[in-house]
Enzyme design. Structure first.
Site, PDB file in Angstrom:
ATOM      1  N   ILE A 107       3.529 -84.328 -43.938  1.00  0.00           N
ATOM      2  CA  ILE A 107       2.298 -83.966 -43.239  1.00  0.00           C
ATOM      3  C   ILE A 107       1.192 -84.842 -43.821  1.00  0.00           C
ATOM      4  CG2 ILE A 107       0.670 -82.109 -42.690  1.00  0.00           C
ATOM      5  CD1 ILE A 107       3.576 -81.622 -41.644  1.00  0.00           C
TER       6      ILE A 107
ATOM      7  N   GLU B  87      10.106 -83.999 -48.560  1.00  0.00           N
ATOM      8  CA  GLU B  87      10.923 -83.463 -49.647  1.00  0.00           C
ATOM      9  C   GLU B  87      10.141 -82.415 -50.436  1.00  0.00           C
ATOM     10  OE1 GLU B  87      10.311 -86.652 -48.778  1.00  0.00           O
ATOM     11  OE2 GLU B  87      11.658 -87.985 -49.862  1.00  0.00           O
TER      12      GLU B  87
END
Length: 183
Positions: free
Chosen positions: A87, A99
């Site tokens: 994001i 991750e």
């Protein structure tokens, strides 16, 4: 499907010393022991698929580089698949990688030990491993959630290949971040 054994081979490279007029310098070698992990390959395949699907949810208006991750935590008795996507934000420092989003979601549920983590970089699937592997910050965050001295049952990190012949490249944290910071 029956479990299979995945063997991560030992890596041995001795230190070398360089003698100069300015002093002695050590070139650090590498010692990573062999690790063996019993896994159901269908779980690994499905985890890579979940990471690839998560990449579609990335919010990447600046880099246009979609990353998805899916994690199964060793201390989750249900073996839930927790996903995340990168994001981005106009304030670049506020961006979060896929991750880390997956790991933070797992940690928010109380889980602290990675069993399997898959990631997919849908915009570079046909590229070499360096174009598809986690950034340095994500590697360090992964290390935080991996047993300090895992011998057997190493946490596996799967990097989607996008190749019809291969599901993923398999690493462990020692191969991905051999000298990661520890307190």
């Amino acid at each position: 499907m029956a479990e299979i054994e995945i063997v991560l081979p030992a890596i041995e490279a001795a230190d070398t010393v360089v003698e100069t007029d300015a002093g002695r310098f050590r070139v650090i070698g590498q010692h990573i022991p062999e690790k063996r992990v019993m896994v159901d390959p269908a779980i690994l395949r499905d985890l890579v698929k979940a990471a690839r699907a998560a990449a579609k949810n990335a919010h990447v208006p600046y880099s246009h580089f979609h990353v998805g991750a899916a994690v199964i935590m060793a201390d989750d008795p249900e073996g839930s698949v927790i996903t995340g996507a990168n994001i981005e934000n106009a304030s670049y420092g506020a961006a979060v990688c896929g991750e880390r989003n997956a790991l933070h979601a797992a940690a928010a549920k109380g889980f602290r030990r990675i069993k399997f983590l898959a990631l997919s970089t849908s915009d570079s699937l046909d590229g070499p491993l360096p174009d598809r592997s986690p950034c340095g910050i994500c590697r360090q965050v992964m290390r935080e959630f991996i047993e300090r001295d895992e011998a057997q049952d190493a946490a596996l990190i799967l990097v989607d290949t996008g190749d019809a012949d291969f599901t993923a490249d398999i690493l462990d944290i020692d191969r991905l971040l051999p000298y990661g910071f520890r307190l």
